[in-house]
Write a protein that holds these residues in place. Structure first.
Motif, PDB file in Angstrom:
ATOM      1  N   SER A   1      58.993 -60.599 -63.922  1.00 25.97           N
ATOM      2  CA  SER A   1      58.427 -60.434 -62.613  1.00 25.97           C
ATOM      3  C   SER A   1      57.668 -58.938 -62.408  1.00 25.97           C
ATOM      4  O   SER A   1      56.669 -59.048 -61.522  1.00 25.97           O
ATOM      5  N   ARG A   2      57.997 -57.875 -62.910  1.00 25.25           N
ATOM      6  CA  ARG A   2      57.168 -56.695 -62.745  1.00 25.25           C
ATOM      7  C   ARG A   2      55.659 -56.895 -63.111  1.00 25.25           C
ATOM      8  O   ARG A   2      55.035 -55.858 -62.763  1.00 25.25           O
ATOM      9  N   ASN A   3      55.583 -57.545 -63.961  1.00 30.69           N
ATOM     10  CA  ASN A   3      54.164 -57.980 -64.291  1.00 30.69           C
ATOM     11  C   ASN A   3      53.687 -59.178 -63.545  1.00 30.69           C
ATOM     12  O   ASN A   3      52.489 -59.735 -64.082  1.00 30.69           O
ATOM     13  N   ASN A   4      54.224 -59.426 -62.616  1.00 25.47           N
ATOM     14  CA  ASN A   4      53.790 -60.693 -61.619  1.00 25.47           C
ATOM     15  C   ASN A   4      53.884 -62.029 -62.267  1.00 25.47           C
ATOM     16  O   ASN A   4      53.215 -62.821 -61.935  1.00 25.47           O
ATOM     17  N   GLY A   5      54.580 -62.130 -63.530  1.00 22.11           N
ATOM     18  CA  GLY A   5      54.680 -63.158 -64.146  1.00 22.11           C
ATOM     19  C   GLY A   5      55.338 -64.170 -63.790  1.00 22.11           C
ATOM     20  O   GLY A   5      56.097 -64.298 -62.566  1.00 22.11           O
ATOM     21  N   GLY A   6      55.733 -65.386 -64.752  1.00 25.18           N
ATOM     22  CA  GLY A   6      56.439 -66.427 -64.348  1.00 25.18           C
ATOM     23  C   GLY A   6      56.566 -67.308 -65.476  1.00 25.18           C
ATOM     24  O   GLY A   6      56.456 -67.014 -66.752  1.00 25.18           O
ATOM     25  N   ASP A   7      57.003 -68.467 -65.347  1.00 24.57           N
ATOM     26  CA  ASP A   7      57.394 -69.281 -66.589  1.00 24.57           C
ATOM     27  C   ASP A   7      56.301 -69.594 -67.327  1.00 24.57           C
ATOM     28  O   ASP A   7      55.296 -70.095 -66.870  1.00 24.57           O
TER      29      ASP A   7
ATOM     30  N   VAL B   1      49.387 -63.090 -61.519  1.00 20.97           N
ATOM     31  CA  VAL B   1      49.013 -62.029 -62.849  1.00 20.97           C
ATOM     32  C   VAL B   1      47.949 -61.471 -62.796  1.00 20.97           C
ATOM     33  O   VAL B   1      47.677 -60.120 -62.818  1.00 20.97           O
ATOM     34  N   LEU B   2      46.635 -62.176 -62.258  1.00 23.57           N
ATOM     35  CA  LEU B   2      45.428 -61.612 -61.968  1.00 23.57           C
ATOM     36  C   LEU B   2      45.218 -60.472 -60.845  1.00 23.57           C
ATOM     37  O   LEU B   2      44.356 -59.665 -61.070  1.00 23.57           O
ATOM     38  N   LYS B   3      46.105 -60.413 -59.858  1.00 18.16           N
ATOM     39  CA  LYS B   3      46.274 -59.568 -58.895  1.00 18.16           C
ATOM     40  C   LYS B   3      46.782 -58.179 -59.508  1.00 18.16           C
ATOM     41  O   LYS B   3      46.370 -57.175 -58.894  1.00 18.16           O
ATOM     42  N   LYS B   4      47.429 -58.055 -60.611  1.00 23.92           N
ATOM     43  CA  LYS B   4      48.111 -56.987 -61.036  1.00 23.92           C
ATOM     44  C   LYS B   4      46.830 -56.098 -61.778  1.00 23.92           C
ATOM     45  O   LYS B   4      46.262 -56.479 -62.425  1.00 23.92           O
ATOM     46  N   ASP B   5      46.786 -54.791 -60.969  1.00 25.21           N
ATOM     47  CA  ASP B   5      45.932 -54.012 -61.589  1.00 25.21           C
ATOM     48  C   ASP B   5      45.908 -53.711 -63.011  1.00 25.21           C
ATOM     49  O   ASP B   5      44.592 -53.847 -63.506  1.00 25.21           O
ATOM     50  N   GLN B   6      46.957 -53.418 -63.709  1.00 17.45           N
ATOM     51  CA  GLN B   6      46.862 -53.006 -65.154  1.00 17.45           C
ATOM     52  C   GLN B   6      48.150 -53.756 -65.759  1.00 17.45           C
ATOM     53  O   GLN B   6      49.159 -53.499 -65.417  1.00 17.45           O
ATOM     54  N   HIS B   7      47.506 -54.256 -66.826  1.00 15.20           N
ATOM     55  CA  HIS B   7      48.871 -54.638 -67.704  1.00 15.20           C
ATOM     56  C   HIS B   7      48.914 -54.129 -69.019  1.00 15.20           C
ATOM     57  O   HIS B   7      48.147 -54.097 -69.735  1.00 15.20           O
ATOM     58  N   LEU B   8      50.217 -53.388 -69.168  1.00 14.05           N
ATOM     59  CA  LEU B   8      50.343 -52.539 -70.255  1.00 14.05           C
ATOM     60  C   LEU B   8      51.408 -53.259 -71.191  1.00 14.05           C
ATOM     61  O   LEU B   8      52.481 -53.510 -70.638  1.00 14.05           O
ATOM     62  N   LEU B   9      51.051 -53.666 -72.488  1.00 11.16           N
ATOM     63  CA  LEU B   9      51.754 -54.417 -73.322  1.00 11.16           C
ATOM     64  C   LEU B   9      52.764 -53.272 -73.899  1.00 11.16           C
ATOM     65  O   LEU B   9      52.259 -52.426 -74.625  1.00 11.16           O
ATOM     66  N   GLN B  10      53.935 -53.506 -73.774  1.00 12.13           N
ATOM     67  CA  GLN B  10      55.101 -52.615 -74.365  1.00 12.13           C
ATOM     68  C   GLN B  10      56.338 -53.192 -74.917  1.00 12.13           C
ATOM     69  O   GLN B  10      56.740 -54.232 -74.354  1.00 12.13           O
ATOM     70  N   ASP B  11      56.784 -52.769 -75.978  1.00 15.65           N
ATOM     71  CA  ASP B  11      57.761 -53.405 -76.691  1.00 15.65           C
ATOM     72  C   ASP B  11      58.400 -52.373 -77.540  1.00 15.65           C
ATOM     73  O   ASP B  11      57.515 -51.755 -78.285  1.00 15.65           O
ATOM     74  N   LYS B  12      59.750 -52.523 -77.982  1.00 19.69           N
ATOM     75  CA  LYS B  12      60.047 -51.532 -78.861  1.00 19.69           C
ATOM     76  C   LYS B  12      59.607 -51.730 -80.162  1.00 19.69           C
ATOM     77  O   LYS B  12      59.576 -50.812 -81.018  1.00 19.69           O
ATOM     78  N   ARG B  13      59.003 -52.749 -80.573  1.00 16.58           N
ATOM     79  CA  ARG B  13      58.375 -53.120 -82.028  1.00 16.58           C
ATOM     80  C   ARG B  13      56.800 -52.605 -81.867  1.00 16.58           C
ATOM     81  O   ARG B  13      56.469 -52.687 -83.121  1.00 16.58           O
ATOM     82  N   LEU B  14      56.433 -52.263 -80.801  1.00 10.80           N
ATOM     83  CA  LEU B  14      55.013 -51.612 -80.924  1.00 10.80           C
ATOM     84  C   LEU B  14      54.995 -50.077 -81.158  1.00 10.80           C
ATOM     85  O   LEU B  14      55.855 -49.747 -80.178  1.00 10.80           O
ATOM     86  N   PRO B  15      54.074 -49.377 -81.781  1.00  6.52           N
ATOM     87  CA  PRO B  15      54.043 -48.035 -81.516  1.00  6.52           C
ATOM     88  C   PRO B  15      53.693 -47.408 -80.548  1.00  6.52           C
ATOM     89  O   PRO B  15      54.194 -46.093 -80.262  1.00  6.52           O
ATOM     90  N   ARG B  16      53.141 -47.942 -79.455  1.00  9.71           N
ATOM     91  CA  ARG B  16      52.709 -47.538 -78.162  1.00  9.71           C
ATOM     92  C   ARG B  16      52.576 -48.541 -77.324  1.00  9.71           C
ATOM     93  O   ARG B  16      52.622 -49.613 -77.778  1.00  9.71           O
ATOM     94  N   HIS B  17      51.954 -48.015 -76.000  1.00  9.13           N
ATOM     95  CA  HIS B  17      51.730 -49.186 -75.131  1.00  9.13           C
ATOM     96  C   HIS B  17      50.051 -49.486 -75.342  1.00  9.13           C
ATOM     97  O   HIS B  17      49.281 -48.605 -75.461  1.00  9.13           O
ATOM     98  N   TYR B  18      49.872 -50.909 -75.136  1.00  6.35           N
ATOM     99  CA  TYR B  18      48.515 -51.424 -75.135  1.00  6.35           C
ATOM    100  C   TYR B  18      47.993 -51.770 -73.960  1.00  6.35           C
ATOM    101  O   TYR B  18      48.399 -52.801 -73.284  1.00  6.35           O
ATOM    102  N   PRO B  19      46.840 -51.414 -73.449  1.00  5.72           N
ATOM    103  CA  PRO B  19      46.267 -52.039 -72.242  1.00  5.72           C
ATOM    104  C   PRO B  19      45.658 -53.247 -72.597  1.00  5.72           C
ATOM    105  O   PRO B  19      44.959 -53.320 -73.556  1.00  5.72           O
ATOM    106  N   LEU B  20      46.003 -54.262 -71.614  1.00  5.85           N
ATOM    107  CA  LEU B  20      45.358 -55.706 -71.775  1.00  5.85           C
ATOM    108  C   LEU B  20      44.421 -55.871 -70.858  1.00  5.85           C
ATOM    109  O   LEU B  20      44.361 -55.530 -69.584  1.00  5.85           O
TER     110      LEU B  20
END
Length: 106
Positions: free
Chosen positions: A35-41, A68-87
């Motif tokens: 929900s923090r990424n304005n997401g859903g199912d 989802v399109l209204k959210k300004d910036q999507h940052l892909l983050q996960d403990k398996r990734l070395p850093r955050h990636y802007p999408l």
């Protein structure tokens, strides 16, 4: 049930080659369900695609696409990734040209 294309978004900037494709698809699914990424199912994540670093996410409801399109910036983050990636998140359309995808990737 809205047409599939109206429930799909195009994601550019997916870090390619870092993780196995199915793991990256899982990370994308989780990101776009939050929900923090304005997401859903999420109905389906298509990754990898013919274009490196590009994925398609199809939601169960078209309204989720709009939020989802209204959210300004999507940052892909996960403990398996070395850093955050802007999408870069855009609306899916059948005539997205490869040159547009190329521009997004520059």
């Amino acid at each position: 049930q809205a047409a599939r294309s109206t429930r799909t978004i195009v994601i550019a900037g997916v870090p390619a080659g870092l993780l196995q494709d199915d793991v990256m698809a899982d990370i994308l699914t989780i990101h776009f369900q939050m929900s923090r990424n304005n997401g859903g199912d999420v109905e389906e994540v298509t990754y990898p695609t013919r274009n490196e670093g590009v994925a398609y996410v199809t939601f169960e409801d078209q309204e989720v696409v709009e939020s989802v399109l209204k959210k300004d910036q999507h940052l892909l983050q996960d403990k398996r990734l070395p850093r955050h990636y802007p999408l870069t998140v855009t609306r899916y359309c059948d005539n997205v040209s490869s040159s547009l995808i190329h521009l997004i990737m520059l």
